[in-house]
Design an enzyme around this catalytic site. Structure first.
Site, PDB file in Angstrom:
ATOM      1  N   LYS A  45       1.007  -1.688   0.414  1.00  0.00           N
ATOM      2  CA  LYS A  45      -0.259   0.157  -0.139  1.00  0.00           C
ATOM      3  C   LYS A  45       0.952   1.075   0.200  1.00  0.00           C
ATOM      4  CE  LYS A  45      -4.212  -0.740   2.399  1.00  0.00           C
ATOM      5  NZ  LYS A  45      -4.924  -0.939   3.743  1.00  0.00           N
ATOM      6  N   LYS A  47       1.863   2.975   2.494  1.00  0.00           N
ATOM      7  CA  LYS A  47       2.058   3.511   3.604  1.00  0.00           C
ATOM      8  C   LYS A  47       3.130   3.166   4.842  1.00  0.00           C
ATOM      9  CE  LYS A  47      -3.230   4.579   3.287  1.00  0.00           C
ATOM     10  NZ  LYS A  47      -4.717   4.151   3.832  1.00  0.00           N
TER      11      LYS A  47
HETATM   12  N1  C2G Z   1     -12.888   6.201   6.070  1.00  0.00           N
HETATM   13  C1  C2G Z   1     -13.590   6.940   5.662  1.00  0.00           C
HETATM   14  N2  C2G Z   1     -13.816   8.478   5.869  1.00  0.00           N
HETATM   15  C2  C2G Z   1     -12.637   9.045   6.073  1.00  0.00           C
HETATM   16  C3  C2G Z   1     -11.718   8.388   5.930  1.00  0.00           C
HETATM   17  C4  C2G Z   1     -11.103   6.787   6.524  1.00  0.00           C
HETATM   18  O1  C2G Z   1     -14.896   6.572   6.086  1.00  0.00           O
HETATM   19  N3  C2G Z   1     -12.040  10.360   5.884  1.00  0.00           N
HETATM   20  C5  C2G Z   1     -12.914   4.482   5.817  1.00  0.00           C
HETATM   21  C6  C2G Z   1     -12.193   4.230   4.646  1.00  0.00           C
HETATM   22  O2  C2G Z   1     -12.561   4.292   3.475  1.00  0.00           O
HETATM   23  C7  C2G Z   1     -12.240   2.724   5.205  1.00  0.00           C
HETATM   24  C8  C2G Z   1     -11.266   3.052   6.663  1.00  0.00           C
HETATM   25  O3  C2G Z   1     -12.196   4.390   6.670  1.00  0.00           O
HETATM   26  O4  C2G Z   1     -12.920   2.071   4.962  1.00  0.00           O
HETATM   27  C9  C2G Z   1     -10.220   2.341   6.857  1.00  0.00           C
HETATM   28  O5  C2G Z   1      -8.709   3.896   5.755  1.00  0.00           O
HETATM   29  P1  C2G Z   1      -7.790   3.686   5.386  1.00  0.00           P
HETATM   30  O6  C2G Z   1      -7.273   3.278   7.061  1.00  0.00           O
HETATM   31  O7  C2G Z   1      -7.648   4.687   4.703  1.00  0.00           O
HETATM   32  O8  C2G Z   1      -8.667   2.239   5.064  1.00  0.00           O
HETATM   33  P2  C2G Z   1      -7.309   1.397   2.374  1.00  0.00           P
HETATM   34  O9  C2G Z   1      -6.318   2.192   3.106  1.00  0.00           O
HETATM   35  O10 C2G Z   1      -8.374   2.403   2.558  1.00  0.00           O
HETATM   36  O11 C2G Z   1      -7.540   0.095   2.799  1.00  0.00           O
HETATM   37  O12 C2G Z   1      -8.143  -3.808   1.303  1.00  0.00           O
HETATM   38  C10 C2G Z   1      -9.247  -3.018   1.815  1.00  0.00           C
HETATM   39  C11 C2G Z   1      -7.541  -1.974   2.312  1.00  0.00           C
HETATM   40  O13 C2G Z   1      -6.587  -2.573   2.937  1.00  0.00           O
HETATM   41  C12 C2G Z   1      -8.745  -0.268   2.233  1.00  0.00           C
END
Ligand code: C2G
Length: 132
Positions: A45, A47
């Protein structure tokens, strides 16, 4: 018992994450969070997390909506997770809209929830850097 699962990094836990987890739990009775491991975040990712997997796991396990935290180690595990954890509903933010529709073939409901606007871990880091 309706079992719901979601996946993510959840670094620097904020109210956008909580909004997602609260609504995910409202879709069933038992919520599993598949938490991206440090290795998966770095290698796949791209990250770099502020908090380690163990620290992010501790934070998630403290949230009353969350019933179980498991590791997310790769992109491919979702299909088998649906059966391993007897999932009824897969849920994730709508920034992923359409990306996981293939899970319907495993017999699960796939739900994309609206993201919470204006907040993200990236935004927090940028604001802190610029002393906002
Ligand atoms: N999220 C949200 N609103 C935000 C930030 C995040 O609803 N302002 C949601 C994202 O859409 C996700 C969850 O919180 O459903 C976790 O966000 P992240 O940690 O950024 O997840 P991500 O990197 O998108 O990982 O296999 C799928 C991935 O692991 C998803």
């Amino acid at each position: 018992m309706k079992r719901v699962i979601t996946y993510g990094t959840f670094d620097m836990l904020h109210y956008g994450h909580i909004n997602l987890l609260r609504r995910a739990k409202e879709l069933g009775d038992y919520l599993i969070v598949a938490l991206s491991t440090d290795k998966f975040n770095l290698d796949m990712k791209h990250k770099k997390c502020f908090f380690s997997y163990e620290q992010r796991k501790l934070l998630l396990e403290s949230i009353r909506f969350v019933d179980l935290v498991i590791p997310e180690e790769n992109w491919e595990q979702k299909k088998s997770d649906m059966h391993l954890y007897q999932i009824d509903t897969f849920v994730i933010g709508d920034d992923w809209k359409g990306k996981f529709d293939y899970l319907k073939e495993e017999g699960v409901e796939v739900v994309y929830l609206a993201r919470t606007p204006e907040i993200s871990t990236t935004q927090i880091k940028q604001d802190l850097k610029s002393n906002k």
